[in-house]
Design an enzyme around this catalytic site. Structure first.
Site, PDB file in Angstrom:
ATOM      1  N   ARG A 128       7.399 -11.377   4.933  1.00 57.22           N
ATOM      2  CA  ARG A 128       6.785 -11.032   6.608  1.00 57.22           C
ATOM      3  C   ARG A 128       7.409 -11.762   7.428  1.00 57.22           C
ATOM      4  O   ARG A 128       7.272 -13.109   7.716  1.00 57.22           O
ATOM      5  CB  ARG A 128       5.342 -10.614   6.813  1.00 57.22           C
ATOM      6  CG  ARG A 128       4.446  -9.980   6.248  1.00 57.22           C
ATOM      7  CD  ARG A 128       3.625  -9.602   6.092  1.00 57.22           C
ATOM      8  NE  ARG A 128       2.326  -9.040   5.413  1.00 57.22           N
ATOM      9  CZ  ARG A 128       1.113  -8.983   5.288  1.00 57.22           C
ATOM     10  NH1 ARG A 128       0.461  -9.384   5.747  1.00 57.22           N
ATOM     11  NH2 ARG A 128       0.858  -7.717   4.841  1.00 57.22           N
ATOM     12  N   ASP A 133      -3.430  -7.924  -5.166  1.00 58.23           N
ATOM     13  CA  ASP A 133      -3.265  -6.497  -4.179  1.00 58.23           C
ATOM     14  C   ASP A 133      -3.700  -5.674  -4.325  1.00 58.23           C
ATOM     15  O   ASP A 133      -3.154  -5.436  -6.507  1.00 58.23           O
ATOM     16  CB  ASP A 133      -2.210  -6.496  -3.622  1.00 58.23           C
ATOM     17  CG  ASP A 133      -2.526  -5.593  -2.249  1.00 58.23           C
ATOM     18  OD1 ASP A 133      -3.559  -5.385  -1.467  1.00 58.23           O
ATOM     19  OD2 ASP A 133      -1.164  -4.866  -2.101  1.00 58.23           O
ATOM     20  N   HIS A 161      -5.143  -1.760  -4.966  1.00 57.29           N
ATOM     21  CA  HIS A 161      -5.716  -0.243  -3.775  1.00 57.29           C
ATOM     22  C   HIS A 161      -6.987   0.510  -4.707  1.00 57.29           C
ATOM     23  O   HIS A 161      -6.238   1.197  -5.827  1.00 57.29           O
ATOM     24  CB  HIS A 161      -4.634   0.739  -3.223  1.00 57.29           C
ATOM     25  CG  HIS A 161      -4.084  -0.691  -1.738  1.00 57.29           C
ATOM     26  ND1 HIS A 161      -2.326  -1.030  -2.423  1.00 57.29           N
ATOM     27  CD2 HIS A 161      -4.178  -0.783  -0.440  1.00 57.29           C
ATOM     28  CE1 HIS A 161      -2.334  -1.835  -1.503  1.00 57.29           C
ATOM     29  NE2 HIS A 161      -3.155  -1.030  -0.918  1.00 57.29           N
ATOM     30  N   CYS A 208       0.750  -1.422  -0.376  1.00 57.06           N
ATOM     31  CA  CYS A 208      -0.153   0.000   0.053  1.00 57.06           C
ATOM     32  C   CYS A 208       0.970   1.004  -0.258  1.00 57.06           C
ATOM     33  O   CYS A 208       0.663   2.127  -1.101  1.00 57.06           O
ATOM     34  CB  CYS A 208      -1.461   0.183   1.051  1.00 57.06           C
ATOM     35  SG  CYS A 208      -0.339  -0.823   2.280  1.00 57.06           S
ATOM     36  N   GLN A 254       1.006 -11.349  -2.856  1.00 50.30           N
ATOM     37  CA  GLN A 254      -0.298 -11.165  -2.848  1.00 50.30           C
ATOM     38  C   GLN A 254      -1.404 -10.583  -4.448  1.00 50.30           C
ATOM     39  O   GLN A 254      -0.320 -10.394  -4.946  1.00 50.30           O
ATOM     40  CB  GLN A 254      -0.547  -9.461  -2.204  1.00 50.30           C
ATOM     41  CG  GLN A 254      -0.596 -10.134  -0.379  1.00 50.30           C
ATOM     42  CD  GLN A 254      -0.208  -8.866   0.130  1.00 50.30           C
ATOM     43  OE1 GLN A 254      -0.397  -8.069  -0.520  1.00 50.30           O
ATOM     44  NE2 GLN A 254      -1.319  -9.161   1.203  1.00 50.30           N
ATOM     45  N   HIS A 261      -8.007  -0.758   0.716  1.00 50.02           N
ATOM     46  CA  HIS A 261      -7.443  -1.966   0.407  1.00 50.02           C
ATOM     47  C   HIS A 261      -8.408  -3.156  -0.537  1.00 50.02           C
ATOM     48  O   HIS A 261      -9.213  -3.665   0.600  1.00 50.02           O
ATOM     49  CB  HIS A 261      -6.631  -2.680   1.571  1.00 50.02           C
ATOM     50  CG  HIS A 261      -5.993  -1.497   2.248  1.00 50.02           C
ATOM     51  ND1 HIS A 261      -4.589  -0.648   2.232  1.00 50.02           N
ATOM     52  CD2 HIS A 261      -6.411  -0.073   2.881  1.00 50.02           C
ATOM     53  CE1 HIS A 261      -4.122  -0.228   2.937  1.00 50.02           C
ATOM     54  NE2 HIS A 261      -5.146   0.690   3.263  1.00 50.02           N
ATOM     55  N   LYS A 299     -12.432  -4.341   8.405  1.00 50.59           N
ATOM     56  CA  LYS A 299     -12.123  -4.799   6.491  1.00 50.59           C
ATOM     57  C   LYS A 299     -13.779  -5.826   6.503  1.00 50.59           C
ATOM     58  O   LYS A 299     -13.393  -6.210   8.151  1.00 50.59           O
ATOM     59  CB  LYS A 299     -11.068  -5.509   6.639  1.00 50.59           C
ATOM     60  CG  LYS A 299     -10.126  -6.526   8.226  1.00 50.59           C
ATOM     61  CD  LYS A 299      -9.773  -6.765   7.606  1.00 50.59           C
ATOM     62  CE  LYS A 299      -8.415  -7.509   9.070  1.00 50.59           C
ATOM     63  NZ  LYS A 299      -7.634  -8.793   9.150  1.00 50.59           N
TER      64      LYS A 299
END
Length: 644
Positions: free
Chosen positions: A366, A386, A388, A337, A384, A514, A468
């Site tokens: 991570r 991912d 945004h 992000c 991910q 997100h 979320k």
RNA sequence: GCCGACAUAGCUCAGGGGUAGAGCAACUGAUUCGUAAUCAGUAGGUCCUCGGUUCAAUUCCGAGUGUCGGCACCA
């Protein structure tokens, strides 16, 4: 003079207060034998409870869904009694029913081991055979606390202390044994039956808090009868065969090793599966109005400090430094992000560009706690899907609706018809003011209503920057994994200074959504493997067809068949080994190849193929061009198929 | 990270204080065969790592690492 209304609408009158036991007996001896508990005006209570006033009463028998939960709850009590009789000095804590069974947490210096279970289970069977009635007793709060303290049961005393003062304190007695319990229970320990089994031991923190003592938990399963228990145990056994780690090895999809703990080595077949899913996702997202980007792996800590992640998560980040620049600290990105905001922040943005859907197959690292690692489902290096969405506040609803539609379509294509949704609201540790959280939560709830999303509330589990939605899928043995997510974020745009010029010519803060659909490729592929038990539909299968000649005279033709299929973009192998066709069929079936194309002299002469589908022993002999066309059509990803 | 269990051939697993075995896979040879295992032979192991006990440790003990089952964590 209570008048008792039964589910069939009939009413029975009694001279004075009556127990459920009496009412059941009044109705008939069959019900008197079968009734385990009752619902009085919808509330589940002990059969022995007295009904004072007019009420609607339903009796619960063994076949009712409520009974199963009671069986499990009562089995947990029997377990606790058994443990305390065999291991004096062990303190009891809590023991609830759970899906498929129950557990009980005990406080004991020496944790229980698997070897303790047979003796405990044997003692449990004695307690069940004794069939002591469950007797409900209402206690004075302070008496109850004193009682448990005197017995050295400080966890129970603590539980009572923390109950609201308005709560009625009830204890249940079963023979010699007594325990704090809200109830209700069945009539006696005999109602538990014999269809239970202790399964495993585990550590568990008191009240789920890692700062508390670790208790010793015993898990068990309990069912109405032996048949149900056997079916459940068989299901568990079969589920183990679906384990993605086992299938991953057997199908040669991937491996993991010590030198790269928590990272996946994708083998050619696994990587093909990965790429098939990735290509599908890329097409889906492009069609869905997303712009794909790519951002750096190593980013200066300054950016993580600005985003707030450094403060909260730096111990879970991999840090990189170089000797030449001792003042520079870089971190392997744990998420995408902040980088996406950097792209947003290049140049001046207009409200006309919103919503801007910025996607990345973002490779993240991570440092997950060692105990959290789990096959490829929970890893330290993952990618991910991912994205945004930078939007205005009034675009949140529309974007959420759109996202849920995309996610549902994708899950369906990938074989997940149903999934659970959790709504996680503000956690204790959070960024942003309460006003901002009110706004974000309200917006997300409105969006769910609009999109027709039914969710269960997951209090306090939101991200630190916003509430979320979690889209949860299940693995083979019933464990839930968060895959998709949608998070409303008013905080990060603020922290990282994102803004756009509005219609009014002034600067405004965008909202960030997100969102991920698969979550991480690694986790999703793990679940996908378990979902299909490695028997993928043709479009996903890493090896779609094996062409197997029966005699070497047909080898050239087999190569020709394979080439024809490859020309259609299919993944095809040939098996020209000098083996009997039985052996080839067996091997490729065990390897979960969806289609085996057998060619012998006959097929070569007639330019045909004999197709054998995984899981079927029938064959279909087709002309080569017909077979190629049919297989190619079937192997087309669902989003590229012509509309039916 | 915490509690518990486990770690033996490529895989699945057996064994056990005196130097290790099976099935499958691999390799070699023969076999050309019609839809879930053709036959014969060969090779393959610092028994996870380090330390201790012992005449002797893969086996017993301790520590470490990893994996598995939970708990906690999951931006």
């Amino acid at each position: 003079m209570p008048a008792i209304t039964l589910p069939d609408g009939s009413v029975r009158h009694f001279a004075g207060p009556v127990t459920g036991t009496t009412v059941a007996a009044d109705i008939g001896p069959g019900l008197a034998r079968a009734a385990l508990a009752m619902k009085v005006d919808g509330r589940l209570v002990d059969l022995s409870r007295t009904i004072e006033d007019d009420a609607a009463v339903t009796f619960v028998t063994r076949k009712d869904p409520e009974a199963l939960e009671m069986i499990r709850h009562d089995t947990a009590h029997v377990l606790a009694e058994a443990v305390q009789s065999l291991f004096p000095g062990t303190q009891v804590t809590i023991g609830p029913p759970i899906e498929n069974g129950f557990y009980y947490d005990f406080a004991r210096n020496e944790p229980f081991t698997l070897e303790d279970l047979p003796a405990i289970e044997a003692r449990m069977r004695e307690i069940v055979a004794a069939n002591a009635p469950f007797m409900r007793e209402v206690w004075d709060r302070n008496d109850a606390i004193a009682f448990f303290q005197a017995r050295g049961e400080r966890y129970k005393a603590e539980l009572i202390q923390d109950l609201p003062v308005t709560e009625t304190i009830t204890l249940y007695r079963q023979g010699e044994w007594i325990d704090l319990c809200r109830g209700p229970h069945m009539r006696g320990t005999g109602d538990v039956g014999t269809a239970f089994k202790l399964q495993k031991v585990a550590g568990a923190y008191w009240r789920g808090d890692h700062r508390n003592a670790m208790l010793s938990r015993i898990y068990g399963t309990a069912w109405r009868d032996q048949k149900e228990l056997d079916a459940y145990l068989k299901m568990l056994e079969e589920a183990e065969q679906r384990d993605h780690r086992r299938i991953g090895r057997a199908m040669d999809l991937f491996h993991m090793q010590q030198e790269a703990q928590g990272s996946v080595f994708w083998h050619p077949k696994g990587w093909r599966l990965y790429r098939t899913v990735e290509a599908y996702m890329r097409r889906r997202q492009e069609a869905g109005g997303y712009d794909e980007v790519r951002t750096p792996q190593l980013v200066d800590r300054a950016l993580w400090e600005a985003s707030g992640h450094w403060e909260k998560f730096r111990h879970h980040m991999f840090i990189a430094t170089v000797e030449e620049e001792p003042d520079v600290t870089l971190a392997l990105k744990p998420m995408n992000c902040p980088c996406h905001v950097q792209i947003f922040n290049q140049g001046l943005r207009s409200y006309r560009e919103l919503p801007w859907r910025m996607a990345e197959f973002g490779s993240c690292h991570r440092y997950e706690p060692s105990g959290a690692l789990h096959g490829i489902m929970r890893v330290r290096a993952f990618t991910q899907d991912d994205a945004h969405i930078f939007c205005t506040e009034d675009q949140i609803t529309g974007e959420t609706v759109r996202f849920v539609a995309l996610l549902s379509a994708i899950y369906k294509d990938l074989g997940f018809e149903t999934f659970r949704v959790k709504f996680s609201d503000r956690p204790d540790m959070r960024a942003g003011t309460d006003a901002v959280w009110d706004q974000a939560e309200a917006a997300l709830k409105r969006a769910c209503a609009e999109a027709g999303v039914e969710y269960e509330l997951n209090p306090g589990e939101g991200a630190f920057y916003g509430p979320k939605l979690e889209f949860v899928l299940r693995d083979a043995i019933g464990r839930d994994w968060q895959c998709g997510t949608l998070q409303v974020d008013f905080v990060l745009p603020e922290r990282l200074g994102a803004e756009y010029i509005g219609e009014d010519g002034a600067r405004h803060r965008p909202v960030m959504l997100h969102r991920a659909i698969l979550g991480s490729f690694e986790r999703f592929l793990g679940i996908l493997i378990e979902q299909y038990a490695g028997r993928f539909p043709l479009w996903l299968a890493p090896v779609q067809v094996v062409v197997a000649p029966i005699v070497s005279d047909a080898n050239d033709y087999a190569e020709e068949v394979a080439a024809a299929l490859r020309a259609q973009g299919m993944n095809v192998a040939t098996d020209l080994r000098n083996e009997k066709i039985n052996a080839k069929v067996r091997e490729h079936s065990l390897a979960h190849v969806p289609v085996i194309a057998v060619v012998g002299r006959r097929e070569a002469e007639n330019r045909q193929v004999s197709l054998r589908r995984l899981g079927s022993d029938g064959q279909e002999v087709l002309a080569l061009d017909v077979a190629v066309a049919a297989l190619a059509a079937e192997a087309t990803p669902p989003d590229l198929r012509p509309a039916a």
